[in-house]
Design an enzyme around this catalytic site. Structure first.
Site, PDB file in Angstrom:
ATOM      1  N   ASP A 353      12.424 -12.228 -20.032  1.00  0.00           N
ATOM      2  CA  ASP A 353      12.010 -12.461 -18.123  1.00  0.00           C
ATOM      3  C   ASP A 353      12.712 -12.928 -17.532  1.00  0.00           C
ATOM      4  O   ASP A 353      12.012 -12.374 -16.172  1.00  0.00           O
ATOM      5  CB  ASP A 353      11.673 -13.668 -19.407  1.00  0.00           C
ATOM      6  CG  ASP A 353      10.468 -14.315 -18.917  1.00  0.00           C
ATOM      7  OD1 ASP A 353       9.072 -13.157 -19.409  1.00  0.00           O
ATOM      8  OD2 ASP A 353       9.439 -15.204 -19.136  1.00  0.00           O
ATOM      9  N   ASP A 415       4.123 -18.256 -21.011  1.00  0.00           N
ATOM     10  CA  ASP A 415       4.901 -20.376 -21.497  1.00  0.00           C
ATOM     11  C   ASP A 415       4.393 -21.155 -22.450  1.00  0.00           C
ATOM     12  O   ASP A 415       5.127 -22.346 -23.026  1.00  0.00           O
ATOM     13  CB  ASP A 415       4.521 -20.426 -19.913  1.00  0.00           C
ATOM     14  CG  ASP A 415       5.655 -19.505 -19.476  1.00  0.00           C
ATOM     15  OD1 ASP A 415       6.149 -19.192 -19.591  1.00  0.00           O
ATOM     16  OD2 ASP A 415       5.167 -19.673 -18.067  1.00  0.00           O
TER      17      ASP A 415
END
Length: 579
Positions: A353, A415
Site C-alpha cells: 500500500d 481495509d
C-alpha cells in the site's frame, strides 16, 4: 481486491487538495419555475472569488455563445453582455483573452464549456489583477443536461460553498466497516472451532459447509505479486479490464450473499421439499426448494445491481449489501492458521500500500499515484466506470464535491478483509485457550481505533494516506500486547493452541502413567482385594465407548460392585484439546 482498498483515504484527501477550486452553478428556468438544479463548475479563485452563500448571489441571464470561442471582437454579439453570464466554447485562445473580451462587453461572469477534462483556468499574476469577473469551466455533458431540462432561456448563479472538514457519512462507513470485521471474525472463528471440537454427522447436502482455505507463506507471496501485476494492468488497460473486475465481483458477491443467508433460510419451516431424482449437475444432490429460491434471489439482486450500478440514487445500497456479504464470505473461507502468517500477510500488504500510494507518483509521467488513478478511475477513461470493490455512502453535507464527480465517501474491501483475517484468528485462539474472547475484543477495538486515526489523518495531513498504514500497526500491536500480557506469545505465534482438523481415531499410547484426573475417578469405590472394572477403549464417536460385539470382550457384562449397572467411562481429553 486490495487494489481498490486505498480508495477511502486517497480519494478523500485528493478531494481536499482541490476543494477550493470547485464551485456550484445554480440553474433555474426563466419561465418562473421554482425548482432548479445544481451543477459542478471548476474555477480559479485568483481570477475572482465566488461568494459562499447562495442567498447573497443574484440570478443572472445565461447568454448562450457556445457556438463561438470568443477569441476576437468578431465573436462578440451585436448586443452587449451587460448583467449577463457569457457561455462560450473552449479552445484556440487563452482564458485571459476570452475573459477580457467578456468583461469589456459588460458580462458579470464567464462560463467556458469543455468537452475535455476540467482544469482550473489559469493565467499570470498581471492578468489576474486586470480581471474582476469570475471565470469557470462547465462540462459539455452538464450543458446538454441544462438545455434538455430547462431549454435555452435560463437564469444562473455561481457560488462556492465551503467544504466541511469531514462528512457525517463517515460515521456510517465506520459502523459498517467495524461491524463487518467483528461479525466476520466472530463467524469465521466460531465456525472453525466448532468444526474442530464437535464432529457431527452430515444430515444432508444442505448441511455441508465449504472447507476453509489455510493460507501459507507461499500463497501470500503469490497473492501480493498478483495484486501488483493486476494493479499495473488496470493502470494501463483500465477500460478493458474494469468489466472483468465487475464480472468477478458479481459472481463472488452473489455467492457470498447466498452463503450469508443460507443458515437463516434453513431454519424456515416451509419449502422443505426436495428436487426429484435426476442426473443434472448440482441438482443430483436434490437440494431443497427453499435453497433454490434463495439462489434465485441472490442472482436477481446481483443482476439488478449490475444493470443499474451507475444509478447514484439507490444502487449504492445494493453495492454495500453485496460488498458486506462478499467480505463475510471471504473471511469465512480464507483462514490464517498462525499469527506468524497473519504478521507476514499484513506486513507485506502494508508495504504494498505504501509503495503504490507514496512511491509511484515519482515513477509516473502524470505524477499521480497508481493506486489513486486506478481506484478513482482514470480521468481519460472512455467508459466512466468505477471499480466496485468498495463500500460507498453518499455525502450528507451540502458540498461542491457531491456534484464534482465525488458524490460518495468510499472504503475499500482490503481495509476490511486484511485486518478481519487477524480478528478471525484471534477469535479462534480465544476459544481454544478459553480466554473469554479477550484477543477478539482487543483486536476489534484496535481496528476501530486504527480507522479513527485514518480519518483524523485525512483532515490533519491533507494528503493521501493508505488506511493499512494505521490499521496494520494497531491490530498487530494490540494482539501482541495481549499475548505478552497473558504469557501466551509462543502458542499465539505458532497457533499451537489449536487441535488438528481431523479427529484421531484412537488415542496415542502414553509414555508413562498419567496422573488421574478428578473426572477419571471411578463412580464407586471397589471393596479391598477386588479388581476394579477395566476402562473401556474410546472410539471415534466423540470418545464414547461402544458395547462389545461378543461376550468375551472385557467390556461385556462389566458391572459395578455397588449396583448392577454398567460402569460409566470418563475418557481423558485428547492432547491439545481444552476440556
Amino acid at each position: 481486491m486490495a487494489a481498490a482498498a486505498r480508495l477511502a483515504a486517497a480519494l478523500l484527501l485528493l478531494a481536499a487538495q482541490v476543494a477550493c477550486e470547485f464551485g456550484v452553478l445554480r440553474v433555474v428556468s426563466q419561465s418562473g419555475g421554482t425548482r432548479g438544479k445544481d451543477y459542478c463548475i471548476l474555477y480559479n479563485p485568483q481570477w475572482a472569488h465566488l461568494p459562499q452563500d447562495l442567498s447573497k448571489v443574484s440570478l443572472l441571464k445565461l447568454r448562450d455563445l457556445s457556438s463561438t470561442q470568443l477569441c476576437s471582437h468578431l465573436d462578440l454579439p451585436v448586443e452587449d453582455l451587460a448583467n449577463q453570464v457569457a457561455l462560450v466554447a473552449r479552445g484556440n485562445c487563452t482564458f485571459y483573452e476570452k475573459v477580457r473580451l467578456a468583461q469589456g462587453s459588460g458580462a458579470r461572469a464567464l462560463l467556458v464549456v469543455s468537452k475535455e477534462k476540467l482544469v482550473p483556468p489559469g493565467g499570470n499574476k498581471t492578468q489576474y489583477e486586470e480581471i474582476s469577473i469570475p471565470v469557470a469551466l462547465l462540462s459539455h455533458r452538464d450543458l446538454q443536461d441544462i438545455f434538455r431540462r430547462f431549454g435555452h432561456a435560463v437564469m444562473v448563479a455561481l457560488y462556492a460553498p465551503s467544504e466541511p472538514v469531514m462528512d457525517y457519512n463517515m460515521v456510517i462507513i465506520f459502523v459498517m466497516a467495524v461491524g463487518t470485521v467483528a461479525l466476520g471474525g466472530y463467524w469465521a472463528g466460531s465456525r472453525d472451532v466448532k468444526k474442530y471440537m464437535k464432529h457431527k454427522r452430515d444430515d444432508g447436502p444442505e448441511k455441508h459447509e465449504d472447507e476453509a482455505v489455510d493460507v501459507t507463506p507461499v500463497m501470500i507471496c503469490v497473492f501480493v505479486v498478483m495484486c501488483c501485476f493486476m494493479l499495473v494492468l488496470l493502470y494501463y488497460f483500465y477500460d478493458r479490464l474494469v468489466y472483468v473486475i465487475i464480472g468477478i465481483f458479481c459472481l463472488a458477491s452473489s455467492t457470498g450473499l447466498y452463503s450469508c443467508l443460507a443458515p437463516c433460510v434453513r431454519k424456515l419451516p416451509f419449502c422443505t421439499c426436495r428436487v426429484p431424482d435426476n442426473n443434472l449437475p448440482y441438482f443430483h444432490k436434490r437440494p431443497q426448494a427453499r435453497m433454490l429460491l434463495l439462489a434465485l434471489f441472490c442472482v436477481t439482486v446481483t443482476v439488478v445491481w449490475g444493470v443499474f450500478r451507475n444509478e447514484d440514487q439507490w444502487a449504492w445500497v445494493l453495492q454495500d449489501i453485496l460488498g458486506i456479504a462478499f467480505c463475510l464470505y471471504m473471511l469465512r473461507t480464507i483462514r490464517l492458521p498462525t499469527f506468524k502468517a497473519c504478521t507476514l500477510l499484513l506486513s507485506v500488504l502494508f508495504i504494498y500500500d505504501v509503495f503504490f500510494v507514496f512511491i509511484t507518483p515519482f515513477l509516473t509521467k502524470s505524477g499521480n499515484s497508481i493506486m489513486v488513478e486506478v481506484a478513482t478511475g482514470p480521468s481519460n477513461s472512455s467508459t466512466h466506470e468505477k471499480l466496485p470493490m468498495v463500500l460507498k455512502v453518499p455525502r450528507l453535507n451540502t458540498s461542491p464535491l457531491s456534484l464534482c464527480d465525488r458524490p460518495f465517501s468510499l472504503l475499500g474491501f482490503g481495509d476490511i478483509l486484511v485486518p478481519g483475517l487477524l480478528v478471525a484468528y484471534c477469535h479462534r485462539f480465544d476459544i481454544q485457550v478459553q480466554s473469554s474472547r479477550i484477543y477478539f475484543v482487543a483486536c476489534t477495538i484496535a481496528y476501530g481505533l486504527g480507522l479513527l486515526v485514518t480519518f483524523v489523518a485525512l483532515v490533519l495531513m491533507q494528503r493521501g494516506q493508505p488506511a493499512l498504514l494505521y490499521l496494520v500497526p494497531c491490530t498487530l500491536m494490540a494482539s501482541c500486547t495481549v499475548a505478552l500480557w497473558r504469557r501466551e506469545l509462543g502458542a499465539f505465534w505458532t497457533g499451537s493452541g489449536f487441535v488438528k482438523n481431523v479427529p484421531q481415531s484412537s488415542w496415542a499410547p502414553a509414555e508413562g502413567p498419567a496422573p488421574p484426573r478428578d473426572s477419571d475417578a471411578p463412580l464407586s469405590q471397589h471393596p479391598p482385594g477386588e479388581e476394579p472394572a477395566k476402562r473401556p477403549l474410546p472410539t471415534d464417536e466423540a470418545g464414547a465407548a461402544d458395547p462389545a460385539e461378543d461376550g468375551n470382550s472385557p467390556m461385556a457384562n462389566t458391572s459395578s460392585p455397588t449396583n448392577g449397572d454398567q460402569a460409566q467411562p470418563s475418557p481423558a481429553a485428547q492432547p491439545g484439546t481444552s476440556a
